[in-house]
Scaffold this active site. Sequence first.
Site, PDB file in Angstrom:
ATOM      1  N   ASP A  31      46.877  36.215  54.913  1.00  0.00           N
ATOM      2  CA  ASP A  31      46.906  35.180  53.874  1.00  0.00           C
ATOM      3  C   ASP A  31      47.398  33.878  54.508  1.00  0.00           C
ATOM      4  OD1 ASP A  31      47.004  35.796  50.511  1.00  0.00           O
ATOM      5  OD2 ASP A  31      47.434  33.760  51.235  1.00  0.00           O
ATOM      6  N   ASN A  32      47.028  32.757  53.892  1.00  0.00           N
ATOM      7  CA  ASN A  32      47.574  31.469  54.342  1.00  0.00           C
ATOM      8  C   ASN A  32      48.432  30.826  53.241  1.00  0.00           C
ATOM      9  OD1 ASN A  32      45.558  30.852  52.556  1.00  0.00           O
ATOM     10  ND2 ASN A  32      44.780  29.090  53.688  1.00  0.00           N
ATOM     11  N   ARG A  35      47.463  30.137  47.448  1.00  0.00           N
ATOM     12  CA  ARG A  35      47.793  30.190  46.023  1.00  0.00           C
ATOM     13  C   ARG A  35      49.163  29.552  45.771  1.00  0.00           C
ATOM     14  NH1 ARG A  35      46.317  33.594  41.946  1.00  0.00           N
ATOM     15  NH2 ARG A  35      47.710  33.548  40.179  1.00  0.00           N
ATOM     16  N   THR A 157      33.237  38.862  40.016  1.00  0.00           N
ATOM     17  CA  THR A 157      33.736  38.612  38.665  1.00  0.00           C
ATOM     18  C   THR A 157      32.637  38.822  37.628  1.00  0.00           C
ATOM     19  OG1 THR A 157      34.641  36.922  37.197  1.00  0.00           O
ATOM     20  CG2 THR A 157      33.324  36.127  39.014  1.00  0.00           C
ATOM     21  N   SER A 192      31.803  28.337  35.096  1.00  0.00           N
ATOM     22  CA  SER A 192      32.752  27.442  35.775  1.00  0.00           C
ATOM     23  C   SER A 192      32.317  27.330  37.220  1.00  0.00           C
ATOM     24  CB  SER A 192      34.191  27.972  35.715  1.00  0.00           C
ATOM     25  OG  SER A 192      34.454  28.852  36.801  1.00  0.00           O
ATOM     26  N   TYR A 194      34.292  27.752  39.830  1.00  0.00           N
ATOM     27  CA  TYR A 194      34.860  28.918  40.521  1.00  0.00           C
ATOM     28  C   TYR A 194      33.917  30.117  40.386  1.00  0.00           C
ATOM     29  CZ  TYR A 194      36.853  33.513  40.248  1.00  0.00           C
ATOM     30  OH  TYR A 194      36.995  34.864  40.345  1.00  0.00           O
ATOM     31  N   HIS A 195      33.505  30.429  39.147  1.00  0.00           N
ATOM     32  CA  HIS A 195      32.638  31.590  38.948  1.00  0.00           C
ATOM     33  C   HIS A 195      31.313  31.410  39.701  1.00  0.00           C
ATOM     34  CE1 HIS A 195      35.380  32.183  35.417  1.00  0.00           C
ATOM     35  NE2 HIS A 195      35.177  33.449  35.661  1.00  0.00           N
ATOM     36  N   LYS A 198      31.430  32.604  43.160  1.00  0.00           N
ATOM     37  CA  LYS A 198      31.333  34.062  43.297  1.00  0.00           C
ATOM     38  C   LYS A 198      29.862  34.513  43.275  1.00  0.00           C
ATOM     39  CE  LYS A 198      35.128  36.107  42.857  1.00  0.00           C
ATOM     40  NZ  LYS A 198      36.251  36.437  43.765  1.00  0.00           N
ATOM     41  N   GLN A 221      34.783  42.022  38.370  1.00  0.00           N
ATOM     42  CA  GLN A 221      36.012  42.287  37.630  1.00  0.00           C
ATOM     43  C   GLN A 221      36.185  41.326  36.450  1.00  0.00           C
ATOM     44  OE1 GLN A 221      40.203  43.623  39.316  1.00  0.00           O
ATOM     45  NE2 GLN A 221      39.896  41.460  39.646  1.00  0.00           N
ATOM     46  N   ASN A 253      48.420  37.748  30.141  1.00  0.00           N
ATOM     47  CA  ASN A 253      49.719  37.391  30.725  1.00  0.00           C
ATOM     48  C   ASN A 253      50.251  36.120  30.070  1.00  0.00           C
ATOM     49  OD1 ASN A 253      49.248  39.568  32.360  1.00  0.00           O
ATOM     50  ND2 ASN A 253      48.977  38.397  34.252  1.00  0.00           N
ATOM     51  N   VAL A 267      44.761  29.716  21.440  1.00  0.00           N
ATOM     52  CA  VAL A 267      43.386  30.215  21.281  1.00  0.00           C
ATOM     53  C   VAL A 267      42.438  29.027  21.440  1.00  0.00           C
ATOM     54  CG1 VAL A 267      41.744  31.161  19.608  1.00  0.00           C
ATOM     55  CG2 VAL A 267      44.055  32.136  19.792  1.00  0.00           C
ATOM     56  N   GLU A 341      31.906  26.912  26.875  1.00  0.00           N
ATOM     57  CA  GLU A 341      31.569  28.335  26.873  1.00  0.00           C
ATOM     58  C   GLU A 341      31.177  28.725  25.456  1.00  0.00           C
ATOM     59  OE1 GLU A 341      35.196  30.440  27.913  1.00  0.00           O
ATOM     60  OE2 GLU A 341      36.298  29.584  26.226  1.00  0.00           O
TER      61      GLU A 341
HETATM   62  N1  USQ Z   1      41.420  31.509  26.904  1.00  0.00           N
HETATM   63  C1  USQ Z   1      41.987  31.080  25.713  1.00  0.00           C
HETATM   64  N2  USQ Z   1      43.263  30.621  25.753  1.00  0.00           N
HETATM   65  C2  USQ Z   1      43.995  30.562  26.903  1.00  0.00           C
HETATM   66  C3  USQ Z   1      43.416  31.020  28.101  1.00  0.00           C
HETATM   67  C4  USQ Z   1      42.112  31.479  28.059  1.00  0.00           C
HETATM   68  O1  USQ Z   1      41.368  31.116  24.658  1.00  0.00           O
HETATM   69  O2  USQ Z   1      45.155  30.138  26.855  1.00  0.00           O
HETATM   70  C5  USQ Z   1      40.053  32.043  26.897  1.00  0.00           C
HETATM   71  C6  USQ Z   1      39.119  31.319  27.849  1.00  0.00           C
HETATM   72  O3  USQ Z   1      38.544  30.186  27.230  1.00  0.00           O
HETATM   73  C7  USQ Z   1      38.129  32.416  28.209  1.00  0.00           C
HETATM   74  C8  USQ Z   1      38.972  33.699  28.143  1.00  0.00           C
HETATM   75  O4  USQ Z   1      40.121  33.369  27.387  1.00  0.00           O
HETATM   76  O5  USQ Z   1      37.124  32.515  27.239  1.00  0.00           O
HETATM   77  C9  USQ Z   1      39.416  34.220  29.484  1.00  0.00           C
HETATM   78  O6  USQ Z   1      40.076  33.180  30.183  1.00  0.00           O
HETATM   79  P1  USQ Z   1      41.060  33.472  31.411  1.00  0.00           P
HETATM   80  O7  USQ Z   1      41.678  32.153  31.801  1.00  0.00           O
HETATM   81  O8  USQ Z   1      41.949  34.602  31.116  1.00  0.00           O
HETATM   82  O9  USQ Z   1      40.039  34.011  32.523  1.00  0.00           O
HETATM   83  P2  USQ Z   1      38.899  33.280  33.356  1.00  0.00           P
HETATM   84  O10 USQ Z   1      39.039  31.808  33.432  1.00  0.00           O
HETATM   85  O11 USQ Z   1      37.597  33.806  32.857  1.00  0.00           O
HETATM   86  O12 USQ Z   1      39.179  33.831  34.831  1.00  0.00           O
HETATM   87  C10 USQ Z   1      39.927  35.014  35.072  1.00  0.00           C
HETATM   88  C11 USQ Z   1      40.438  34.977  36.495  1.00  0.00           C
HETATM   89  C12 USQ Z   1      39.260  34.987  37.460  1.00  0.00           C
HETATM   90  C13 USQ Z   1      38.374  36.183  37.149  1.00  0.00           C
HETATM   91  C14 USQ Z   1      37.941  36.165  35.695  1.00  0.00           C
HETATM   92  C15 USQ Z   1      37.155  37.363  35.278  1.00  0.00           C
HETATM   93  O13 USQ Z   1      41.233  33.814  36.699  1.00  0.00           O
HETATM   94  O14 USQ Z   1      39.737  35.035  38.793  1.00  0.00           O
HETATM   95  O15 USQ Z   1      37.247  36.140  37.980  1.00  0.00           O
HETATM   96  O16 USQ Z   1      39.117  36.139  34.861  1.00  0.00           O
HETATM   97  S1  USQ Z   1      35.921  36.995  34.036  1.00  0.00           S
HETATM   98  O17 USQ Z   1      36.573  36.259  32.959  1.00  0.00           O
HETATM   99  O18 USQ Z   1      35.373  38.218  33.550  1.00  0.00           O
HETATM  100  O19 USQ Z   1      34.939  36.158  34.662  1.00  0.00           O
END
Ligand code: USQ
Length: 394
Positions: A31-32, A35, A157, A192, A194-195, A198, A221, A253, A267, A341
């Site tokens: 790791d560097n 994060r 992801t 996004s 980031y996504h 991936k 994931q 979390n 929300v 979204e």
């Molecule tokens: N959301 C809320 N309120 C918040 C935070 C998030 O409503 O306070 C919503 C977001 O708009 C989204 C959902 O909850 O619709 C999930 O958001 P998130 O921030 O928990 O997750 P996301 O940005 O999608 O990214 C996280 C990880 C990422 C992983 C991804 C899996 O940070 O590394 O790849 O989850 S996935 O979501 O299936 O693409």
Amino acid sequence: MHILILGGDGYLGWPSAMYFSNQGHQVTVVDNYLRRSNCNTLDVGMLYPVPTLQTRARLWHEKTGHEIKVVIGDLADPEVMRGLFDGRVKYDWAVDPAFTGIPETVVHYAEQPSAPYSLIDYKTANLTVSNNLLVTNNLMFALRDFSRDTHVVHIGTMGEYGTPNIDIEEGWLEIEHKGRKGTFLFPRQASSLYHTTKIMDTDLMWFAVRMWGLRITDLMQGPVYGIETDETAGDDRLYPIFNYDEIFGTIVNRFITQAVVGYPLTVYGKGGQTRGYLNIRDTLQCVGKSVEMPAKAGELRIFNQIMETFSVLELAEMTQRVGAGLGYDVTVENLPNPRKEAEDHYYNPTYQGLRDIGVEPHFLTDEVMAGMFRVVERYRDNIRKDVIFKGVKW
Ligand code: USQ
């Protein structure tokens, strides 16, 4: 087995290192501290201080007698990556003369994982693109040149698929077109940057599998929740990095932390956004089973790594209910969604493959969530309300 964990300092990297070390594997983490450095630069805080990788490896050795080797370096630099496979990094616990030290397995977590971070501005966008693609490409070339038989387990992801109006398959889709059939990667459309990196990772890996016969498992994931694993055994010095801020914290979390500190649950929009979730313990199981049963040479094997689905509103309701049971008055606020979204959409992903190879899910029950409340409560005084919502817009 010698298992190399790229991104070994992160939320999932360190728990994975302990998990494999506990099973008797030789583990090297690389790791560097990207994060931590990004957290410091943005001043977003963490729930508790986390010792350096070297200190954690020392603590782990004191507790278990197992050794985790630590390499600090930037894997976006090809020489750092290549040094892990060409003999420049000495794996000095290699006591068996037949043991070359070349890792049989690489678990690749070494990516900038935050969607909001990738969209703060052009600089964080560029860091996300360059880090994520260079690390993956450097890995592909290092394996091509030095170790084609090494199995890669990459964390992808579910967000690569987006929220299409059809059922989501595990990675691949058979298509019939004008009377002919073929199997292709399931259509990807991330919401996004980031996504999107991936998706590009998947393309780089699929190219390397086709050209050079590499063996790769890509785990799609969903958002992960949790802190404790069997290996932390209540010792908070071994806990993973835990963020609850808007940039690096993920929703479950974050909601628990917000509830503990009396901040209305954030929300976004209508809250109908549905995703697949999993406990951090199941990340370890899924990666573990994938390592035990590797992909074949020339195979890009894809699993959808989720255990159950929830909408944002369902998670908010659960946090309210569990919080109430513990004496908290949890309120909810529907904020204008800073993201672009779908807030009300079809979502029906397949996720049977990992269960078929032996993963046994831990579901998000009220008890599991209450357990997380109890851990977060211990650090209530550390929680900063100012980092919970800033509204990074897409
Ligand atoms: N959301 C809320 N309120 C918040 C935070 C998030 O409503 O306070 C919503 C977001 O708009 C989204 C959902 O909850 O619709 C999930 O958001 P998130 O921030 O928990 O997750 P996301 O940005 O999608 O990214 C996280 C990880 C990422 C992983 C991804 C899996 O940070 O590394 O790849 O989850 S996935 O979501 O299936 O693409």
